[in-house]
Design an enzyme around this catalytic site. Structure first.
Site, PDB file in Angstrom:
ATOM      1  N   HIS A  35       0.801  -1.219   0.000  1.00 34.37           N
ATOM      2  CA  HIS A  35       0.000   0.000   0.000  1.00 34.37           C
ATOM      3  C   HIS A  35       0.836   1.273   0.000  1.00 34.37           C
ATOM      4  O   HIS A  35       1.937   1.324   0.536  1.00 34.37           O
ATOM      5  CB  HIS A  35      -0.921   0.012   1.238  1.00 34.37           C
ATOM      6  CG  HIS A  35      -0.156   0.064   2.530  1.00 34.37           C
ATOM      7  ND1 HIS A  35       0.225   1.252   3.119  1.00 34.37           N
ATOM      8  CD2 HIS A  35       0.330  -0.915   3.330  1.00 34.37           C
ATOM      9  CE1 HIS A  35       0.889   1.004   4.230  1.00 34.37           C
ATOM     10  NE2 HIS A  35       0.973  -0.312   4.382  1.00 34.37           N
ATOM     11  N   ASP A  36       0.307   2.285  -0.656  1.00 30.78           N
ATOM     12  CA  ASP A  36       0.841   3.650  -0.607  1.00 30.78           C
ATOM     13  C   ASP A  36       2.267   3.788  -1.123  1.00 30.78           C
ATOM     14  O   ASP A  36       2.983   4.715  -0.729  1.00 30.78           O
ATOM     15  CB  ASP A  36       0.740   4.213   0.819  1.00 30.78           C
ATOM     16  CG  ASP A  36      -0.687   4.206   1.336  1.00 30.78           C
ATOM     17  OD1 ASP A  36      -1.540   4.859   0.710  1.00 30.78           O
ATOM     18  OD2 ASP A  36      -0.952   3.518   2.348  1.00 30.78           O
ATOM     19  N   GLY A  53       4.881  -1.169   2.649  1.00 29.43           N
ATOM     20  CA  GLY A  53       4.103   0.050   2.496  1.00 29.43           C
ATOM     21  C   GLY A  53       4.934   1.320   2.496  1.00 29.43           C
ATOM     22  O   GLY A  53       5.942   1.424   3.169  1.00 29.43           O
TER      23      GLY A  53
END
Length: 172
Positions: A35-36, A53
């Site tokens: 994520h991200d 992440g």
């Protein structure tokens, strides 16, 4: 982008956040982008490589098979991460980072030549890399690197200065 079998890209973890991928990336089988993350252009992630992440991967980086990258790390432009490396700090642009923990092992000479870097730029990068090997205090080394007048060397100095996790120092 080209995604092979069972590769994964996770969306942003919270509302209003995103995982961003550039163009012309090759994500091989079972590679994982959490994520991200922000992934630049022309990246290669080999089989089973994984980035946690909020990792930032700059353009033309090569992440070898079975590499793990800790959250919040950055991988510099034209960096090469060696097989099975455990990256827990920022990986320098234009360098090979390898081992457990990952450490700068030298310049990514093959990648630099393939990407059209001049002999002058490569020689200046070698000189800057040697400064990082020396016992010169880091702030003095960064100042000297910025004075060298080379755009790639300035990029390395700025990358190091912008590090929040520290960078994968060369072994001594």
């Amino acid at each position: 982008n080209h995604f092979r079998e069972f590769s994964q890209v996770h969306r942003g973890l919270k509302d209003g956040t995103n995982t961003i991928l550039g163009n012309a990336n090759f994500i091989m089988t079972t590679a994982h982008i959490a994520h991200d993350c922000i992934v630049g252009n022309n990246i290669v992630m080999a089989n089973t490589a994984g980035i946690a992440g909020e990792v930032v991967v700059h353009d033309k980086a090569f992440i070898s098979a079975a590499v793990t990258v800790h959250q919040f790390c950055r991988i510099g432009r034209n960096a090469m991460i060696g097989l099975s490396a455990k990256v827990v700090q920022d990986a320098l642009p234009f360098c090979i980072t390898a081992g457990n923990p990952g450490r700068a092992r030298g310049l990514n000479l093959v990648g630099l030549k393939r990407n059209g870097f001049s002999r002058e730029d490569i020689a200046t990068l070698k000189e800057a890399y040697r400064m990082l090997y020396s016992r010169v205090p880091l702030d003095q080394a960064l100042a000297a690197m910025r004075e060298m007048g080379s755009a790639p060397v300035k990029e390395v100095a700025d990358f190091i200065a912008g590090s929040k996790r520290g960078f994968a120092h060369p072994t001594r």
